[in-house]
Design an enzyme around this catalytic site. Sequence first.
Site, short mmCIF file in Angstrom:
data_model
loop_
_atom_site.label_atom_id
_atom_site.label_comp_id
_atom_site.label_asym_id
_atom_site.label_seq_id
_atom_site.Cartn_x
_atom_site.Cartn_y
_atom_site.Cartn_z
N LYS A 44 35.52 39.06 49.47
CA LYS A 44 34.85 38.57 48.25
C LYS A 44 33.93 39.66 47.73
CE LYS A 44 32.75 36.20 45.08
NZ LYS A 44 33.43 35.98 43.77
N SER A 45 33.92 39.87 46.40
CA SER A 45 33.02 40.88 45.82
C SER A 45 31.60 40.64 46.30
CB SER A 45 33.05 40.80 44.29
OG SER A 45 34.30 41.21 43.78
N MET A 70 32.29 30.90 39.37
CA MET A 70 31.63 30.87 40.67
C MET A 70 30.23 31.47 40.61
SD MET A 70 34.14 29.46 42.19
CE MET A 70 33.77 29.50 43.94
N ASN A 127 34.28 46.18 41.41
CA ASN A 127 34.60 45.14 40.45
C ASN A 127 33.79 45.34 39.18
OD1 ASN A 127 35.05 42.83 39.02
ND2 ASN A 127 34.61 41.41 40.69
N CYS A 130 33.46 41.04 36.44
CA CYS A 130 33.07 39.66 36.74
C CYS A 130 32.60 39.01 35.44
CB CYS A 130 31.96 39.59 37.78
SG CYS A 130 31.51 37.87 38.10
N ILE A 192 45.04 42.17 36.62
CA ILE A 192 43.84 41.82 35.89
C ILE A 192 42.91 40.92 36.71
CG2 ILE A 192 44.97 41.96 33.61
CD1 ILE A 192 45.18 38.86 33.70
N SER A 194 40.37 37.52 36.09
CA SER A 194 40.63 36.30 35.30
C SER A 194 40.41 36.59 33.81
CB SER A 194 39.69 35.19 35.74
OG SER A 194 38.34 35.64 35.67
N GLY A 221 46.10 31.82 37.22
CA GLY A 221 47.34 31.08 37.37
C GLY A 221 48.32 31.34 36.24
N GLY A 250 48.58 35.30 37.90
CA GLY A 250 49.67 34.42 37.52
C GLY A 250 50.84 34.33 38.47
N THR A 272 44.92 32.02 42.38
CA THR A 272 45.05 30.57 42.15
C THR A 272 46.05 29.92 43.10
OG1 THR A 272 44.42 30.83 39.83
CG2 THR A 272 45.65 28.85 40.42
#
Length: 311
Positions: A44-45, A70, A127, A130, A192, A194, A221, A250, A272
């Site tokens: 996790k970042s 988040m 990252n 975000c 990518i 999100s 997704g 996706g 996702t």
Amino acid sequence: ADLTASFHDHTFQTPLMNASGVYCYTTEELDNLLASKAGTLVTKSATINYRAGNPEPRYRNLALGSINSMGLPNEGLAYYLDYVLKKQADPTVPTLFLSVAGISMAEDLDMLSTIDQSDFNGLTELNLSCPNVPGKPQVAYDFEATEKMLAAAFERFHKPLGVKLPPYFDLTQFDIVAQILNQYPLAYINTINSIGNGLYIDVDSETVAIKPKGGFGGLGGAYVLPTALANVHAFRQRLNPEIAIIGTGGIENGADVFAHLLAGADLVQVGTQLMKDGPDVFTRLAAELADIMNAKGYHKLADFKGKLKTL
Ligand SMILES: O=C(O)c1[nH]c(=O)[nH]c(=O)c1I
């Protein structure tokens, strides 16, 4: 079919891994990823210190994907750095990825210095995309800030470095961003993140789906697959060949994995669908990819990677 993926001087059993932020907050989750058919993992970042993140509900699975805000919750850099340092001592563990997402350039640079002075032998993911820290615009949509960040990063960081990018939607943006990225000895880009600040509305309740930011959150997704494929392919066409590409966004099945690889991805990340199915998703995706390769007569990933045809 042989699913072995090569990535610089590393090889992985499959080209599949988790997307940062999904199933990678705790050492238990990370261990479960190592026990799966994923080729490797990314943490996790991290910020320097523990962050609680945004109020819940902050993630929702949707029929066509997911939405999340988040807010960068994480256990702090030391927690994840300790994990990868401990794991890399085990010769059966693949090369690992460590993600950082400071909420300022100074914080990013501090974390990169800490990692650079450590014995970490994996790859670090900076990252820049975000979309969910209230009041913090994404770095990667500010091209000047991105250039400043990369220049400063490479002044002090001497280990392999990749960047996590947001989706871009204009061909001149691909040109501008690729021109910046090509100036630096990046190990890879991950594209990518999100699609930022979507808004899901539940008609029955006449309400948004998540609490933070009035319901605005990053989309993942199926919603994002064509945008993800476009970003993978646009950057493959523009970046120096030494800059590898991780394709994210996706992926629900083996065909989606195949498409990302065809577009030019060297590895792919699953977010996702991993959230929906758990780490067993990698067993299914690997089997489905192998079936497609066998049906098409491909023996290894290099037989078709990056070979998307145009009309
Ligand atoms: O809200 C998050 O924690 C988050 N969520 C995303 O969808 N992408 C990101 O890079 C991050 I740092």
